[in-house]
Design a protein around this motif. Structure first.
Motif, PDB file in Angstrom:
ATOM      1  N   ARG A   1     -11.192  -6.049 -13.076  1.00 16.24           N
ATOM      2  CA  ARG A   1     -10.948  -5.510 -11.724  1.00 16.24           C
ATOM      3  C   ARG A   1      -9.514  -5.032 -11.658  1.00 16.24           C
ATOM      4  NH1 ARG A   1     -10.996  -9.552  -6.330  1.00 16.24           N
ATOM      5  NH2 ARG A   1     -10.170  -8.191  -5.122  1.00 16.24           N
ATOM      6  N   CYS A   2      -9.455  -3.966 -10.799  1.00 14.62           N
ATOM      7  CA  CYS A   2      -8.368  -3.508 -10.594  1.00 14.62           C
ATOM      8  C   CYS A   2      -7.943  -3.719  -9.029  1.00 14.62           C
ATOM      9  CB  CYS A   2      -8.242  -1.906 -10.668  1.00 14.62           C
ATOM     10  SG  CYS A   2      -8.510  -1.221 -12.354  1.00 14.62           S
ATOM     11  N   TYR A   3      -6.386  -4.280  -8.807  1.00 12.96           N
ATOM     12  CA  TYR A   3      -6.055  -4.544  -7.639  1.00 12.96           C
ATOM     13  C   TYR A   3      -4.941  -3.518  -7.058  1.00 12.96           C
ATOM     14  CZ  TYR A   3      -7.869  -9.158  -8.629  1.00 12.96           C
ATOM     15  OH  TYR A   3      -8.567 -10.181  -9.006  1.00 12.96           O
ATOM     16  N   PRO A   4      -4.831  -3.301  -5.945  1.00  8.85           N
ATOM     17  CA  PRO A   4      -4.005  -2.143  -5.553  1.00  8.85           C
ATOM     18  C   PRO A   4      -2.465  -2.475  -5.395  1.00  8.85           C
ATOM     19  CG  PRO A   4      -4.999  -3.314  -3.563  1.00  8.85           C
ATOM     20  CD  PRO A   4      -5.594  -3.831  -4.843  1.00  8.85           C
ATOM     21  N   SER A   5      -2.032  -3.613  -5.833  1.00  6.96           N
ATOM     22  CA  SER A   5      -0.656  -3.972  -5.667  1.00  6.96           C
ATOM     23  C   SER A   5      -0.567  -5.274  -6.438  1.00  6.96           C
ATOM     24  CB  SER A   5      -0.096  -4.158  -4.229  1.00  6.96           C
ATOM     25  OG  SER A   5      -0.700  -5.046  -3.664  1.00  6.96           O
ATOM     26  N   VAL A   6       0.624  -5.613  -6.500  1.00  9.05           N
ATOM     27  CA  VAL A   6       1.050  -7.096  -7.079  1.00  9.05           C
ATOM     28  C   VAL A   6       0.727  -8.073  -6.265  1.00  9.05           C
ATOM     29  CG1 VAL A   6       3.067  -8.611  -7.796  1.00  9.05           C
ATOM     30  CG2 VAL A   6       2.782  -6.129  -8.776  1.00  9.05           C
ATOM     31  N   GLU A   7       1.102  -7.627  -4.920  1.00  6.59           N
ATOM     32  CA  GLU A   7       0.884  -8.464  -3.791  1.00  6.59           C
ATOM     33  C   GLU A   7      -0.683  -8.952  -3.536  1.00  6.59           C
ATOM     34  OE1 GLU A   7       4.684  -6.336  -2.978  1.00  6.59           O
ATOM     35  OE2 GLU A   7       2.536  -5.978  -3.805  1.00  6.59           O
ATOM     36  N   ALA A   8      -1.386  -8.190  -4.149  1.00  9.06           N
ATOM     37  CA  ALA A   8      -2.980  -8.270  -3.993  1.00  9.06           C
ATOM     38  C   ALA A   8      -3.547  -9.121  -5.110  1.00  9.06           C
ATOM     39  CB  ALA A   8      -3.583  -6.964  -3.860  1.00  9.06           C
TER      40      ALA A   8
END
Length: 704
Positions: free
Chosen positions: A70-77
């Motif tokens: 899975r890919c996340y849009p940002s570090v915060e996510a």
């Protein structure tokens, strides 16, 4: 991504979090790519190849999924509980991502990007931001690194190409610390070719937060590591590095190192690559060996030293190895013996009892070492037993290309000989396939097709053993009296330099020091002629170039004429020079060079070797790191070609013992007087056995 820096009142040591780098079970890759031609794909492929069983998260806002992750849009996510983040984005973005990771509670990071301290003021600002994270206790590998791996767990936050090939990096007990990113794949490939598996590996990068010393300390305490391999370009923090080597020694973890930068061009390459000034190659090698590190000069022998240490028990270090060489080919045996001779690896003949036992065999072979099997393959175990019972404890067995059935027979006989008690048995083959390697390795036998590299490895192991014995039995060190060093920094003239030598018990020629104002006729009477006259100056290091030296003076007329020339030259070259040195010329002895250097990385070292025209002809001066005693100095000198000249060439023997005593005194002086930056004594004339040494020329350089 936001630039959030956590504020904490107390700095936390990032070394406390180093385990998160190697033992991470939850990893985030920031900047991963699904394109196999891009570096961002490397960790995903590597961890697939190694079978990483932990949680792998990908940060890439342009994709929802990548290689099954899975890919996340940002570090915060990202989810909470991530141990380690790998940042494969450009420098500025990497800093922002690192700050976001720290805000997320991630305590370990691998920063791949270049563009930090080595890139000027802008890069230095990025350094400062990463250092602020480190002060919060974040362990950071890099920047400008190829990353790290823990092969046992399948972790590979690395862009090293070797991890892109399935089966090239297998689990094992060897760990690698490399200050070169690009070379680590070549190094791991050599270890793989030796059938050695890898525990952990790391490339240090710029060592902004964690350095080679930190990784060595961690691996010294790592239960999965038996042998540590070190690819060394420079030592940035000598106290920490020395302490790390001590940790490894205390833990019984041998370190095998290769140091690059021997040549002038190699040192330039190191400087441009790391942004650090490499210390003298010879000085660093001397330091490493003094610290008990096994040192190799190429990757092939490095890998074979590691293999020897891994496959055999070397705990019996009390006596020199007694090797014998046997081969199915007499030509191979002779050729290998020649290489051993060049490397200084002696082959002793069997005892009379051993010769008798060998002569009783039904073979036409001569009872010598090296031994020709002469196609009597069935006798191999019995022949080996004879040598083993005769006190030989290492066997190098030369194979040749044989018919498959005969090759299998010989292999089985060697394995039988190993089982019968020939523990250190090395098989040398013209070619090695994996099945044959596994067969020999499973029986505890090293098999190689690189005979020269194995011989270099065995020579390094023997040097290590001999040095360890000398260190363990170190005797009393010379005692240096309190010296009145001249005040101020800079060059000390020859007369005062020689007075310092005399004070520590190193002989100098009888001399007279006279003011330039008056020729010292009466004072010269006790001196034996011929004499030499020298203008004294604390500004001029090379007197001859300024006409400040007159040689072979015998008559009063020659002395007065020389006085006029030298005093005039001194007044021109150094108007402050006010004294002349007149001393007896020494016409006998073998020229040596001797001195102290204060290396900017290693600290004080003592150099000794051939002097005069032999300096460049032999080029085998040795470097010793104090403290050391007379026996250690004598052993170091004896191992050189110059040492062999001293010990007796064509019947002429020189006073090696006196030279060793002088070397040991200089070692003690270097430690006792840290203001001495250098002490050059060239030449030292080594007299005939029992007659001592005489320092003919000397100059000291003092620090503040």
């Amino acid at each position: 991504m936001t630039s959030t820096i956590l504020e904490r009142p107390v700095a936390v040591d990032p070394r406390d979090a180093i385990r998160h780098l190697f033992e991470a079970r939850s990893v985030a890759v920031i900047g991963a790519s699904g394109d196999p031609t891009k570096l961002g794909s490397s960790p995903l492929v590597a961890m697939c190849n190694l079978g990483f069983a932990g949680d792998l998260h990908v940060v890439n806002p342009r994709h929802a999924e990548m290689m099954g992750h899975r890919c996340y849009p940002s570090v915060e996510a990202l989810p909470d509980g991530i141990d380690l983040a790998m940042l494969i984005v450009p420098a500025e973005a990497a800093v922002e991502a690192a700050e976001a990771c720290a805000a997320k509670g991630i305590r370990a990071m691998v920063v791949i990007a270049q563009g930090f301290g080595e890139a000027g003021p802008e890069g230095e600002q990025r350094d400062a931001r990463l250092l602020a994270l480190a002060a919060q206790g974040v362990a950071i590998t890099g920047p400008n690194t190829n990353g790290l791996a823990n092969v046992a767990t399948g972790l590979a936050t690395s862009i090293a190409p070797i991890f892109q090939y399935p089966g090239r990096a297998t689990g094992g007990r060897i760990s690698v610390v490399s200050q070169s990113g690009a070379m680590v794949s070549s190094l791991l490939s050599r270890l793989h070719q030796c059938g050695l598996g890898i525990a952990k590996t790391v490339t240090c990068g710029n060592e902004l937060v964690l350095g080679a010393a930190d990784y060595l300390t961690y691996l010294a305490d790592d239960p999965d590591t038996d042998v540590i391999v070190l690819y060394l370009e420079t030592i940035r923090d000598m106290p920490a590095f020395r302490a790390a080597l001590a940790c490894a020694r205390d833990a019984g973890k041998p370190i095998v190192a290769i140091k690059v930068g021997e040549s002038e061009s190699g040192q330039k390459a190191t400087l441009s690559h790391t942004g650090a000034i490499a210390g003298s190659y010879r000085n660093t090698i001397a330091f490493l060996e003094n610290e008990g590190v096994y040192v190799a000069d190429d990757l092939e022998s490095l890998a074979l030293i590691a293999e020897c240490l891994f496959r055999y028990d070397w705990s019996d270090t009390g006596k020199p190895a007694n090797r014998f060489l046997a081969s199915i080919s007499g030509g191979f045996a002779a050729q290998t013996a020649d290489v051993m001779e060049r490397l200084g690896i002696p082959l002793q003949d069997p005892t009379e009892a051993g010769k008798a036992a060998l002569s009783a065999l039904p073979t036409q072979s001569h009872p010598v070492n090296p031994y020709d099997i002469a196609a009597q393959n069935a006798l191999i175990p019995e022949i080996i037993d004879i040598f083993r019972n005769d006190g030989f404890d290492q066997l190098l067995f030369g194979l040749v290309l044989l018919k498959p059935a005969i090759n299998d027979q010989v292999a089985a006989l060697l394995i039988e000989a190993k089982a019968r008690g020939m523990d250190k048995l090395f098989a040398l083959s013209p070619q090695v396939d994996e099945a044959e390697r596994r067969r020999f390795n499973d029986a505890g036998i090293l098999l190689t097709d690189n005979t020269p590299a194995l011989l270099k490895a065995l020579a390094a192991i023997e040097r290590h053993r001999a040095a360890g014995v000398l260190r363990a039995g170190r005797g009393q060190l010379p005692v240096i009296p309190a010296l009145a060093l001249p005040e101020g920094a800079g060059l000390v003239d020859e007369a005062r330099s020689k007075a310092l030598l005399g004070a520590v018990g190193i002989g100098t020629p009888a001399n007279v020091v006279a003011p330039v104002s008056a020729f010292p006729q009466d004072a010269l009477d006790p001196l034996r002629r011929p004499v030499v006259m020298k203008g004294l100056s604390d500004r001029i290091a090379h007197k001859t170039e300024h006409g400040l030296v007159a040689l072979s003076l015998r008559s009063d007329e020659e002395l007065r004429a020389a006085w006029e020339r030298v005093t005039a030259a001194l007044a021109k070259a150094d108007p402050n020079g006010n004294a002349i040195l007149i001393e007896e010329m020494i016409g006998s002895g073998l020229e040596a060079i001797l001195g102290i250097q204060r290396d900017p990385v290693v600290g004080p070292v003592v150099v000794v070797g051939a002097g005069g025209i032999l300096v460049e002809l032999l080029d085998d001066a040795v470097v010793l790191v104090p403290p050391f005693d007379v026996a250690e100095a004598a052993s170091a000198i004896a191992g050189t070609r110059f040492g062999r000249l001293l010990a007796g060439y064509r019947g002429q023997r020189y006073d090696l013992d006196a030279l060793a005593r002088a070397v040991a005194k200089l070692g003690a002086l270097a430690l006792a007087e840290p203001r001495i930056e250098s002490f050059d004594i060239n030449p030292v004339l080594v007299q005939s056995a029992g007659e001592g040494v005489i320092a003919v020329d000397a100059k000291v350089m003092l620090g503040a």
